[in-house]
Every structure is written in structure tokens, then in C-alpha cells.
Design an enzyme around this catalytic site. Structure first.
Site, PDB file in Angstrom:
ATOM      1  N   CYS A  43     -32.502   0.536 -46.339  1.00  0.00           N
ATOM      2  CA  CYS A  43     -32.655  -0.436 -47.513  1.00  0.00           C
ATOM      3  C   CYS A  43     -32.039  -1.672 -47.240  1.00  0.00           C
ATOM      4  O   CYS A  43     -32.486  -2.669 -46.279  1.00  0.00           O
ATOM      5  CB  CYS A  43     -32.345   0.029 -48.858  1.00  0.00           C
ATOM      6  SG  CYS A  43     -33.062  -0.944 -50.126  1.00  0.00           S
TER       7      CYS A  43
ATOM      8  N   LYS B 189     -25.401   4.282 -44.391  1.00  0.00           N
ATOM      9  CA  LYS B 189     -25.787   2.592 -44.880  1.00  0.00           C
ATOM     10  C   LYS B 189     -24.513   1.766 -44.816  1.00  0.00           C
ATOM     11  O   LYS B 189     -23.392   2.286 -44.937  1.00  0.00           O
ATOM     12  CB  LYS B 189     -26.177   2.944 -46.047  1.00  0.00           C
ATOM     13  CG  LYS B 189     -26.522   1.297 -46.901  1.00  0.00           C
ATOM     14  CD  LYS B 189     -27.063   1.670 -48.095  1.00  0.00           C
ATOM     15  CE  LYS B 189     -27.814   0.327 -48.782  1.00  0.00           C
ATOM     16  NZ  LYS B 189     -28.473   0.406 -50.176  1.00  0.00           N
TER      17      LYS B 189
ATOM     18  N   GLU C   6     -35.036   6.237 -49.375  1.00  0.00           N
ATOM     19  CA  GLU C   6     -33.638   6.447 -49.923  1.00  0.00           C
ATOM     20  C   GLU C   6     -33.543   6.972 -51.307  1.00  0.00           C
ATOM     21  O   GLU C   6     -34.223   6.732 -52.217  1.00  0.00           O
ATOM     22  CB  GLU C   6     -33.031   4.904 -50.011  1.00  0.00           C
ATOM     23  CG  GLU C   6     -31.821   4.933 -50.507  1.00  0.00           C
ATOM     24  CD  GLU C   6     -31.287   3.227 -50.742  1.00  0.00           C
ATOM     25  OE1 GLU C   6     -30.134   2.871 -50.461  1.00  0.00           O
ATOM     26  OE2 GLU C   6     -32.095   2.377 -50.977  1.00  0.00           O
TER      27      GLU C   6
END
Length: 513
Positions: A350, A316, A241
Site C-alpha cells: 500500500c 511494510k 492488505e
């Protein structure tokens, strides 16, 4: 063909193409760019004992009728390989040879044989014999446009033929008789090329954050790792990321929120470069994640750059309170699995891996490998990502690969320190590693991981594992389903406005990226 052989009688007739396609369609392999054929490899199957090593091109191809093709033969004979000159330097020729090898293996043929031109020989004909020329090319003292390429693709020279192509003045009518041995010969198989793999090799980059002088300098760092991982014949490579965070230092913005928006201007050229590298190095690239500034909104997006030239994206979904308050970042509203040439995969960036509902929905759609690019600054933040990733592997009977970045980034506020220990996790059962860890990196050290994943083990686990998490779910009691985008982003942004620091003093990240 007309472009490539402009000095050698140009292309074949339509009848010759029709003959070849009618007799052996599976052996004619092409590469397209949006419907335009830009490279091709043509082949037939022959009973090699009928021709021997002294054959000519005209004889073994039946003078363009290809009635020499024998479906019961033992050898794949390479009729031709050519690449549009406008598409050179993308390693398309190597891709075609790899496809031929796969075809040869899956048809259970003994070998692949081809006659190879040596167009560089004309410049040395007065001083070297053909045999000496070939020897010097093999020893890398001379580079031949064709032979050097063929030797690098695991062919060896059986002998030198005179008169193979009488009109080939560049080769002085000589050719090399090349052979590639199928070491899997006798292993019966009815598959052709393009089938889904049962064994997948993945590569992971634990990325060192370092200052960069320019975008071109950054491209060199990326290409080094793509080249390195593809050299191990991996099917894909995963970056972390915000691996492009060093570009933030080039923006010269004082405010972190403005710096990351300025950095987003580099996302499109980096994505384009990743797409080019995926095709050129024959490897699927999961480009970690990068900021995307679209219509006045800032997002965090991971790009899947496939080696067939296509690209997909996963936003995300869950932004951390810190990302919202410090940068004004928003979450996306779509989740999907991605089809690749090695099976269905999922990508969660993440913080998203800390929400088990997402990976469960991906698993329900057939996801077998979950990729998690992350950014964390401290070990406790990293532990959240790692432990949740391990849980996702067990819950969903899949493999999970995670990777982050290491090192420090001076002059990049809110992303100045990194902590990572990249790893690949498996379910926990007898067929898998005893600790359910396929591979893991040294903490806080730049390195790559290469791991082989057996997808057939996942099938066995689902039907005969010690426990069967997917099959044993009580669907009569509960379910997980996708509804719609929530207002959580706006809530976080409102909170962030109230908490925004009033000075430009440094502020540490408080949550995993």
C-alpha cells in the site's frame, strides 16, 4: 514404492533405479519435503512404432534394464508415478503430471503414453466388461482411484490391454493404454522443465470484507479463491492488505489497538493454511498482508507462499500516521526482491508504493512484476495508490498489480469501510495496451482478475522502446541506495500519543492503508 506397491511386489532393485537415472536423468522427476523424497514420476523416451499398442510393461521397459530408451524417439513413456501415502491429498500427482507435460513439450516429443492400472475394476469384474467399466468411469458414473485421476489430467484411452501387468489382481491384469497429445509438437525447443517463463498468468482477488463465524469459516473463503484462480492455471494469486480484518470482530476487544494485536494471533495459522494451499493447488500465493506482533512490536507483513513449499516475507516499510497513532504500528527495515518460478518479483504494501525509491531499487535487482496489496477507505486514498502504481510501471519498465478489499465491516473500528478497484498496469509504449492498463476490476465489487503478462515485451522495451527510462537514467548525476532504518517510526508514534482520542468514539481512517 514399498508403501504404494506393498501388495504388488514392492519396490524395484537398486540396479533398476541406477539404469533409469543413467539413461535418462531429465525424465526422473521428484518432489522433496526438506530433503525427503515424497513423490516421483519416472519416464523414458521410446520410438513408439517399435512397440505399438499391444506392448506389455515388461517389454517396453526392457525388463527393468531400460535399454529401450531412445533419445531420438518420439514419445515420452510414463514408467511409473507414485506418492507417499502420508502426503496424499496435496495434489502432488497432478504436479508430477504437469511437469511431465512440460518436459514432453520442451523436448518436442509427439505425445506422452502410459499404461494405467484400473484397480477399481475388481469390484465390478463379475458384472462389467473392462470396456464398459472404462466407459462408466469416463462418464463419471464410477470412480477409479487411478483412471479417474488420469482422465482429469487430459489423457484419453487409446485401448484396453490384457496382460499388461499379469500380477495386478486388483485390475484383473487389465490396463488402459493412455495418451496425451503434445499440441506444440514440431515447435523446436531445447529447454527442459523448470526454465523461467516468458508468459506469466497472474490472478488477483478483489476481496469482499464480510463477517466470519470462525477461523475455519475464513479458511473456506480463502480456499474458494485459491481454487478458483488456480483453475485458470495461474502462476500466482494476490490477496489485499489486511484481508484478514474480519478476524478482528472475533477478538471481542473494545480498543482498536488491542483488537489488532489480538487479531495478530491468527496470522500464523492463516500463513500456514496459505502455504498448504499453495502446494495443494500448485500456485504461488501472495497473502496480502497481516499484522504481526513480535517482541512487543506490531508490524504489517506480506507473505509469499511459493508452490514449492517455501515462504518469504516483506514487511511494510512506511506506516501511515493513522496506523502509527491508532494502532501503534511500526515499519520494517528490509527490502528485497523474491525469486519465483516465473521470475523476480517485488512486494510493496500500500503506502510503500507511494515512495518511488523502493520500486527503483527493486528494479535494479531485476524485478519484473511488482505486487501491491492495499487497503483504502475512500476514493481519494485509492487514487494515491493507483496513480503511484501506474507511475512505478512506467518508471521501472515493469508490470504492477494492485488489489484491495470492498464492502463494510460492522464492529471493526477504523476498518469499517473499503474502496477498491483492482488492476494490472503495464509500461506505456506501442507493445502494451493503449492506456497502459492490462486489466481492471469493477469498482467496489467482489471479483477476480486473470491477466497474462508477456515478460519478453519488457526486454524489447528496454532496448528499443520509444523511451527507455531505465537505460537513460543519468547515473553520473544521481543514484538511489539503501542506507539503514530511520527513526521515522518513533516520530510517528510520539505524534500519535499526543493525538490519541481520549474517548472511545469512532474515528475514521485518514490515510490509505
Amino acid at each position: 514404492m514399498d508403501k504404494v506397491y506393498s501388495n504388488m511386489e514392492g519396490s524395484w532393485s537398486q540396479d533398476e533405479y541406477n539404469n533409469l537415472i543413467r539413461k535418462f536423468p531429465e525424465g526422473q522427476i521428484g518432489i522433496e519435503d526438506n530433503g525427503l523424497l515424497v513423490a516421483a514420476a519416472l519416464a523414458i523416451i521410446v520410438d513408439y512404432s517399435r512397440f505399438g499398442d499391444k506392448h506389455t510393461y515388461t517389454k517396453i521397459t526392457g525388463n527393468g534394464k531400460f535399454d529401450t530408451h531412445d533419445a531420438d524417439g518420439d514419445t515420452l513413456y510414463g514408467v511409473d508415478v507414485f506418492v507417499d501415502p502420508d502426503y496424499r491429498n496435496l495434489r502432488l500427482g497432478r504436479r508430477l503430471y504437469d511437469a511431465r507435460k512440460e518436459l514432453c513439450e520442451n523436448l518436442n516429443l509427439r505425445a506422452m503414453v502410459a499404461g494405467g492400472r484400473i484397480p477399481g475394476y475388481a469390484a465390478y469384474a463379475n458384472e462389467l466388461t473392462p470396456a464398459k467399466y472404462v466407459e462408466m468411469v469416463r462418464n463419471k458414473e464410477i470412480t477409479d482411484p487411478i483412471l479417474t485421476f488420469q482422465l482429469s489430467n487430459d489423457f484419453y484411452v487409446r485401448k484396453i490391454i490384457r496382460g499388461y501387468l499379469p500380477y495386478d489382481s486388483e485390475s484383473k491384469a487389465y490396463a488402459t493404454l493412455l495418451e496425451w497429445i503434445n499440441v506444440y509438437y514440431d515447435e523446436e525447443s531445447d529447454k527442459l522443465i523448470g526454465n523461467q517463463k516468458s508468459n506469466v498468468r497472474i490472478g488477483i482477488v478483489q476481496w469482499q470484507m464480510r463477517a466470519t463465524q470462525s477461523l475455519e469459516d475464513f479458511f473456506q473463503q480463502i480456499e474458494f479463491f485459491v481454487d478458483t484462480v488456480s483453475g485458470y492455471k495461474a502462476d500466482c494469486v494476490l490477496f489485499p492488505e489486511f484481508f484478514n480484518a474480519p478476524m478482528m470482530a472475533l477478538t471481542n476487544e473494545q480498543s482498536p489497538s488491542m483488537a489488532i494485536r489480538s487479531m495478530a494471533a491468527y496470522t500464523e495459522p492463516i500463513k500456514t493454511k496459505m502455504m498448504e494451499l499453495a502446494v495443494s493447488y500448485n500456485i504461488n500465493v501472495i497473502a496480502g498482508s497481516m499484522p504481526l506482533y513480535d517482541d512487543g512490536k506490531l508490524y504489517n507483513v506480506s507473505y509469499l507462499c511459493r508452490r514449492d513449499g517455501t515462504v518469504d516475507e516483506q514487511y511494510k516499510l512506511h506506516v501511515t500516521p493513522d496506523e502509527a497513532s491508532y494502532w501503534g504500528m511500526r515499519g520494517g527495515d528490509k527490502l528485497r526482491t523474491f525469486d519465483t518460478d516465473f521470475g523476480k518479483i517485488g512486494i510493496l504494501i500500500c503506502y510503500d508504493v507511494e515512495f518511488p525509491e523502493l520500486s527503483r531499487m527493486l528494479s535494479d535487482e531485476g524485478m519484473k512484476i511488482l505486487f501491491v496489496p492495499f487497503w483504502t477507505d475512500t476514493k481519494n486514498a485509492y487514487q494515491r495508490v493507483r496513480l503511484c502504481a501506474q507511475a512505478r510501471a512506467i518508471e521501472n519498465e515493469c508490470y504492477v498489480a494492485i488489489t484491495g478489499s470492498v464492502g463494510n465491516l460492522p464492529r471493526v473500528e477504523n476498518m469499517d469501510i473499503q474502496y477498491s478497484q483492482s488492476a494490472v498496469f503495464s509500461p506505456s509504449d506501442f507493445a502494451f495496451p493503449h492506456d497502459a492498463i492490462v486489466a481492471e476490476a469493477t469498482p467496489n465489487t467482489e471479483m477476480t482478475l486473470i491477466a497474462d503478462l508477456d515478460l519478453d515485451l519488457l526486454k524489447d522495451l528496454n532496448t528499443s522502446g520509444a523511451v527507455r527510462n531505465l537505460r537513460d537514467r543519468r547515473k553520473d548525476l544521481y543514484s538511489v541506495s539503501w542506507v539503514k532504518k530511520t527513526e521515522r517510526d518513533d516520530e510517528l508514534l510520539e505524534q500519535g500519543t499526543e493525538r490519541q482520542p481520549k474517548t472511545s468514539s469512532r474515528r475514521k481512517a485518514v490515510a490509505a492503508g
